[in-house]
Design a protein around this motif. Structure first.
Motif, short mmCIF file in Angstrom:
data_model
loop_
_atom_site.label_atom_id
_atom_site.label_comp_id
_atom_site.label_asym_id
_atom_site.label_seq_id
_atom_site.Cartn_x
_atom_site.Cartn_y
_atom_site.Cartn_z
N THR A 79 32.09 -2.37 79.49
CA THR A 79 31.68 -2.96 80.76
C THR A 79 30.83 -1.97 81.53
OG1 THR A 79 32.47 -4.04 82.79
CG2 THR A 79 33.84 -2.28 81.93
N ASP A 82 26.32 -2.38 86.90
CA ASP A 82 25.29 -3.33 87.33
C ASP A 82 24.19 -3.37 86.27
OD1 ASP A 82 23.84 -5.13 88.85
OD2 ASP A 82 22.93 -3.58 90.12
N SER A 93 28.27 -7.15 81.88
CA SER A 93 28.74 -7.16 83.26
C SER A 93 30.23 -7.46 83.29
CB SER A 93 28.01 -8.25 84.05
OG SER A 93 28.34 -9.54 83.52
N LYS A 94 30.83 -7.33 84.47
CA LYS A 94 32.24 -7.66 84.62
C LYS A 94 32.50 -9.09 84.17
CE LYS A 94 33.81 -8.92 88.64
NZ LYS A 94 34.26 -8.90 90.07
N ASP A 119 25.33 1.95 84.53
CA ASP A 119 24.67 0.65 84.44
C ASP A 119 24.16 0.37 83.04
OD1 ASP A 119 25.06 0.21 87.16
OD2 ASP A 119 23.13 1.10 87.71
#
Length: 346
Positions: A79, A82, A93-94, A119
């Motif tokens: 994960t 951003d 992403s989450k 990121d």
């Protein structure tokens, strides 16, 4: 006869109750079973790009089912804070990670979550701070890491997923979240690691926290790292290792380093009294037999760790076919099918 009938009904009821508990509850044998895993974080974007997966018989099938049929029982998912929408260095992403975790769990897989705290890729050469965390002072940085970790873990919990394992950082021999979390400043690095640990445990107390260092065959590297982690009070449950013979300078074939891997795992267990896992492994897709043999040897070394302290082996992106990813260490052929190397997990 009436008494016998009553006795039979009682026994039948107990058997039925035991059966129901077996199906609905997670047994001790489930949680202690050896993890044969795969990091499949590329899968969502592979599917979105139109890549089609075929089983051994050349029939189109869901990738997770194909992996399951080859003995994989666990899934690892990275994960990013951003991420971009780049097909190779984005996604994860989450929201995407949670959706993948739900999907994998429904398929009967155990779940590992891997926090990169970036990121994009975090590894020994790159530990770039998320853009949203730039400019924060150290106290604010710690809170940002804690809040982000807790947020992802809560999203997983709300979706009905309890990860069995959680990595706080990905391949962090020189630290993470540069420059504050560099090993040039061990006290600060440990403060960041412990913020991640506490966030995980607050939301999911049963999840086992992994600290992950590359070059699993390199005992000197691991002793230095975990001696310092111990000295400064790092909190963790499992020592995670990468093992890629392909990237080892002067030792491209696994036969030259496999014993070092086994000896290092045994030393880690003896020295720090922790479980160990190979959380990343991979071999050349063009040397299928060699990769198969390497995987069998790695699995053997981990299972041989004394007192059942070797907990599992995870292949990194076995489905990440070179035709899509340009990555040379998958277990997938140009025909869209898994290679024989994946059979090592059966």
């Amino acid at each position: 006869m009436k008494q016998k009938a009553k006795l039979w009904l009682l026994v039948a009821g107990l058997i039925s109750l035991m059966s129901c508990n077996k199906v609905e509850g997670k047994t001790d044998s489930d949680s202690s079973a050896f993890a044969k895993g795969a990091d499949i974080s590329w899968l969502p974007q592979m599917e979105k790009s139109g890549y089609i997966f075929y089983n051994d018989n050349g029939v189109k099938e869901d990738c997770i089912q194909i992996l399951k049929d080859h003995g994989i029982n666990s899934v690892r998912l990275r994960t990013w804070v951003d991420p971009s929408d780049n097909p190779h260095s984005g996604h994860c992403s989450k929201e995407e990670t949670v959706a993948m975790a739900v999907r994998a769990q429904k398929a009967g897989m155990r779940i590992m979550i891997n926090f990169h705290y970036s990121d994009t890729w975090a590894d020994p050469a790159h530990q770039t701070k998320p853009k949203a965390w730039e400019g924060l002072n150290f106290e604010q940085l710690k809170e940002a890491l804690y809040t982000y970790t807790a947020d992802v873990m809560t999203a997983l919990k709300d979706a009905g997923v309890t990860p069995e394992w959680v990595q706080v950082g990905n391949e962090i021999p020189s630290g993470m979240v540069y420059p504050e979390g560099s090993t040039d400043n061990w006290p600060q690095l440990v403060e960041l690691l412990n913020k991640g640990y506490y966030a995980v445990k607050e939301v999911s107390p049963s999840s086992q926290v992994i600290l992950h260092v590359d070059q699993g065959n390199n005992n000197e590297r691991f002793r230095w790292w975990f001696d310092n982690a111990t000295k400064y009070g790092a909190k963790y449950d499992i020592i995670g290792m990468s093992y890629y013979p392909y990237w080892l300078e002067g030792k491209p074939d696994y036969t030259l380093s496999i014993d070092d891997l086994g000896n290092n795992m045994n030393d880690m267990v003896s020295r720090y009294h922790k479980d160990v896992m190979v959380v990343e492994v991979g071999g050349e897709d063009t040397k299928v037999q060699n990769t198969y043999d390497m995987l069998k040897a790695v699995i053997s070394k981990v299972t041989e760790v004394p007192s059942n302290k070797g907990k599992g082996v995870f292949y990194w992106e076995p489905q990440g076919a070179r035709s899509w990813s340009k990555y040379a260490l998958s277990c997938w052929g140009d025909n869209g099918r898994p290679t024989q190397a994946l059979d090592a997990f059966k």
